[in-house]
Design an enzyme around this catalytic site. Sequence first.
Site, short mmCIF file in Angstrom:
data_model
loop_
_atom_site.label_atom_id
_atom_site.label_comp_id
_atom_site.label_asym_id
_atom_site.label_seq_id
_atom_site.Cartn_x
_atom_site.Cartn_y
_atom_site.Cartn_z
N SER A 43 0.85 -1.21 0.00
CA SER A 43 0.00 0.00 0.00
C SER A 43 0.88 1.24 0.00
O SER A 43 0.96 1.95 -0.98
CB SER A 43 -0.95 -0.02 1.19
OG SER A 43 -1.95 -1.00 1.00
N TYR A 57 5.63 -3.98 18.97
CA TYR A 57 4.56 -3.38 18.17
C TYR A 57 4.66 -3.90 16.73
O TYR A 57 5.68 -3.71 16.07
CB TYR A 57 4.68 -1.86 18.23
CG TYR A 57 3.70 -1.08 17.38
CD1 TYR A 57 2.41 -1.55 17.13
CD2 TYR A 57 4.06 0.15 16.85
CE1 TYR A 57 1.52 -0.82 16.36
CE2 TYR A 57 3.17 0.90 16.08
CZ TYR A 57 1.91 0.40 15.83
OH TYR A 57 1.03 1.13 15.06
N GLY A 102 4.21 0.97 1.25
CA GLY A 102 5.59 0.49 1.12
C GLY A 102 6.50 0.82 2.30
O GLY A 102 7.71 0.79 2.16
N HIS A 103 5.92 1.13 3.48
CA HIS A 103 6.76 1.53 4.61
C HIS A 103 7.13 0.38 5.55
O HIS A 103 7.67 0.62 6.62
CB HIS A 103 6.07 2.64 5.41
CG HIS A 103 6.22 3.99 4.80
ND1 HIS A 103 5.94 4.23 3.47
CD2 HIS A 103 6.65 5.18 5.30
CE1 HIS A 103 6.17 5.51 3.21
NE2 HIS A 103 6.60 6.10 4.29
N TYR A 155 6.06 -1.87 13.89
CA TYR A 155 7.51 -1.66 13.87
C TYR A 155 8.16 -3.03 13.62
O TYR A 155 8.97 -3.51 14.40
CB TYR A 155 8.00 -1.03 15.16
CG TYR A 155 7.50 0.37 15.43
CD1 TYR A 155 7.12 1.21 14.37
CD2 TYR A 155 7.42 0.88 16.71
CE1 TYR A 155 6.66 2.50 14.61
CE2 TYR A 155 6.97 2.18 16.95
CZ TYR A 155 6.59 2.98 15.89
OH TYR A 155 6.14 4.27 16.14
N GLY A 170 -3.10 0.99 4.07
CA GLY A 170 -3.23 -0.47 4.05
C GLY A 170 -2.43 -1.17 5.13
O GLY A 170 -2.97 -1.95 5.92
N GLY A 171 -1.14 -0.89 5.20
CA GLY A 171 -0.30 -1.53 6.21
C GLY A 171 -0.56 -0.96 7.59
O GLY A 171 -0.70 -1.69 8.57
P1 FDA Z 1 3.44 -1.60 3.26
O1 FDA Z 1 2.77 -1.34 1.98
O2 FDA Z 1 4.91 -1.90 3.21
O3 FDA Z 1 2.67 -2.76 4.02
C1 FDA Z 1 3.02 -3.24 5.30
C2 FDA Z 1 2.57 -4.70 5.44
O4 FDA Z 1 1.17 -4.81 5.25
C3 FDA Z 1 3.19 -5.63 4.40
O5 FDA Z 1 3.34 -6.91 4.97
C4 FDA Z 1 2.15 -5.65 3.31
O6 FDA Z 1 2.25 -6.79 2.50
C5 FDA Z 1 0.86 -5.60 4.10
N1 FDA Z 1 -0.19 -4.89 3.36
C6 FDA Z 1 -0.09 -3.66 2.79
N2 FDA Z 1 -1.25 -3.32 2.23
C7 FDA Z 1 -2.12 -4.34 2.42
C8 FDA Z 1 -3.47 -4.55 2.07
N3 FDA Z 1 -4.15 -3.64 1.37
N4 FDA Z 1 -4.05 -5.72 2.42
C9 FDA Z 1 -3.37 -6.64 3.12
N5 FDA Z 1 -2.07 -6.49 3.49
C10 FDA Z 1 -1.45 -5.34 3.16
N6 FDA Z 1 3.49 3.54 12.76
C11 FDA Z 1 2.73 4.13 13.71
O7 FDA Z 1 1.90 3.47 14.32
N7 FDA Z 1 2.85 5.46 13.97
C12 FDA Z 1 3.71 6.25 13.31
O8 FDA Z 1 3.79 7.46 13.57
C13 FDA Z 1 4.54 5.65 12.30
N8 FDA Z 1 5.45 6.40 11.60
C14 FDA Z 1 6.23 5.80 10.63
C15 FDA Z 1 7.15 6.56 9.91
C16 FDA Z 1 7.95 5.98 8.93
C17 FDA Z 1 8.92 6.82 8.17
C18 FDA Z 1 7.83 4.58 8.67
C19 FDA Z 1 8.69 3.93 7.64
C20 FDA Z 1 6.90 3.83 9.38
C21 FDA Z 1 6.10 4.41 10.37
N9 FDA Z 1 5.19 3.66 11.10
C22 FDA Z 1 4.40 4.27 12.05
C23 FDA Z 1 5.05 2.22 10.85
C24 FDA Z 1 3.94 1.95 9.84
O9 FDA Z 1 2.69 2.02 10.50
C25 FDA Z 1 4.09 0.54 9.23
O10 FDA Z 1 5.33 0.44 8.59
C26 FDA Z 1 2.95 0.22 8.26
O11 FDA Z 1 2.85 -1.17 8.11
C27 FDA Z 1 3.17 0.87 6.91
O12 FDA Z 1 2.07 0.68 6.07
P2 FDA Z 1 2.29 0.79 4.49
O13 FDA Z 1 1.02 0.54 3.82
O14 FDA Z 1 3.01 2.06 4.19
O15 FDA Z 1 3.35 -0.36 4.27
#
Ligand code: FDA
Length: 510
Positions: free
Chosen positions: A83, A449, A85-86, A452, A154-155
């Site tokens: 979603s 968590y 990519g974080h 993380y 998403g994540g």
């Molecule tokens: P990404 O796309 O990488 O998905 C994360 C995981 O979920 C993967 O395993 C993926 O396959 C799966 N996934 C994604 N989309 C999906 C979908 N639609 N259906 C099913 N599975 C799916 N956390 C927090 O609580 N508070 C904060 O303030 C922050 N701040 C922060 C800052 C920075 C710079 C980073 C890199 C990370 C954070 N985080 C955070 C952590 C963040 O909540 C965590 O990394 C999330 O999983 C990111 O979601 P994304 O969709 O960006 O990641």
Amino acid sequence: STQHNKDFLECLTDQYERTNSATDVIFTPNNTTYAFLMQSQNLRPTSTSPQRPRLIVTPFYESEIQAAIYCSKKVGIQIRVRSGGHDYEGLSYTSRIPFVIVDMRNFRSISIDSKEKTAWVQVGATLGQLYYTLARKSRTLAFTAGVCPTVGIGGHFSGGGYGMMSRRHALAVDHIIDAKLIDANGQILDRKSMGEDLFWAIRGGGGTSFGIVLAFKVELITVPETVTVFNVTRTLEQNATQLVHRWQYIADKVDENLLLRLFLNSDRSPITGNRTVAASFTTLFLGRVCDLLPLMEREFPELGLVEQDCIEMSWIESTLFFSGLQNQSLDVLLSRVPQTFYSPSYFKGKSDYVRQPIPINGLRGIWRFLSEEVANMGQLQFSPYGGVLSTISESETPFPHRAGNIFMIHYGVSWERAGNAELQRHLNWSRRLYSYMAPYVSQSPRAAYFNYRDLDLGMNNPGNTSYRQASVWGLRYFQNNFNRLVRVKTEVDPSNFFRNEQSIPPRATW
Ligand code: FDA
């Protein structure tokens, strides 16, 4: 495996032609767009992973996702969903076995019902986009979730979602009231048709395991028209040790409208030139400065907060402030690429929960770690709990870290130089620090968590994984909710179609 690729591509193209889908959402390594789509802020996962995705799909329609699931099964190649990519370990875009990426970036519409105070948010939207869209509607409608605007819905919503209002309004998952998901059979389900067990599981049980979420419906929150922020930094010479120690006795107990987050950085002392530690108290108060000052004077006079430290602003401006984007136009929230601090670099994160204040000598040990040269770009974040977070039962959602936690620790270290020696040096620092912290943090299990994500805690096998093996990391993230997550997984995805290094295993593989 070249055959794999060809077969998958053929299958998908065929499916798309049949359903009259636009086939220009498939990107193979030969497309220039592939390299663009593979860019990530954290270079560590891609630098150590032997596999590249065989192709990337960026669907616009549900049928295009269903086709990817169908072909993935037919050809036997794994899907990774991305979603925002974080993911800290890059699990949405790297894998040890052949895989394709379903990238949800085009599923990013947000529709707000201001009267009902709800919103449907598609998973490919970012937090910044959600905050921006809310602010366009109203000065007082808001949502409680993370700080970094480029994080994907998403994540983030799948694993918790902690932010600057969490003591007052809890987590993102605590406000999810409906969802749309595609399961392993390609069926599209909502809350009603998926049932309460599965709906429970996807609100904090982690991405990947239960299907591909398309959208979440959330209850919005109301914030005052004016909030107050400050960021006050104290070095060791300015009594930081005593202040951090004292902070632990008030951070989870003060008025829930006040969230004092603590950032501990290694810094060069302007006086001695040596590496030292700076503690920044980064704060949001859901109210005006005239109410904040007496509150701080009563609860935390040691900090010496004065009116000049405080800035009144709207909630949306505060989201810019906390992501280091103050004074920029709101449009910056729409960027999918981080605009501050995080230029692409290598990053490793870990987490802990603290249930009893860390004594002064324990803190001094942390300072020693931060003063090492390798921790040049190291940082600890202490995020306070308490408030509304401790009134929600541990089993309400899969996210179990509720009453009894004073704060959560985030350990982060990043570096810019490539190479295995640098990687090992930094991983080693982070693991030594984690092991030093063991006596001061939660135990049996030592909680962590999910958002993380930390693969040091344990991993699944590429194929099937026993309950026992998965529970090593699973109990740390989910505690007593892990068993229920396994039960739900067994029911909805017994063949373990959706999996990664830390997905919930079905019971069939015990
Ligand atoms: P990404 O796309 O990488 O998905 C994360 C995981 O979920 C993967 O395993 C993926 O396959 C799966 N996934 C994604 N989309 C999906 C979908 N639609 N259906 C099913 N599975 C799916 N956390 C927090 O609580 N508070 C904060 O303030 C922050 N701040 C922060 C800052 C920075 C710079 C980073 C890199 C990370 C954070 N985080 C955070 C952590 C963040 O909540 C965590 O990394 C999330 O999983 C990111 O979601 P994304 O969709 O960006 O990641």
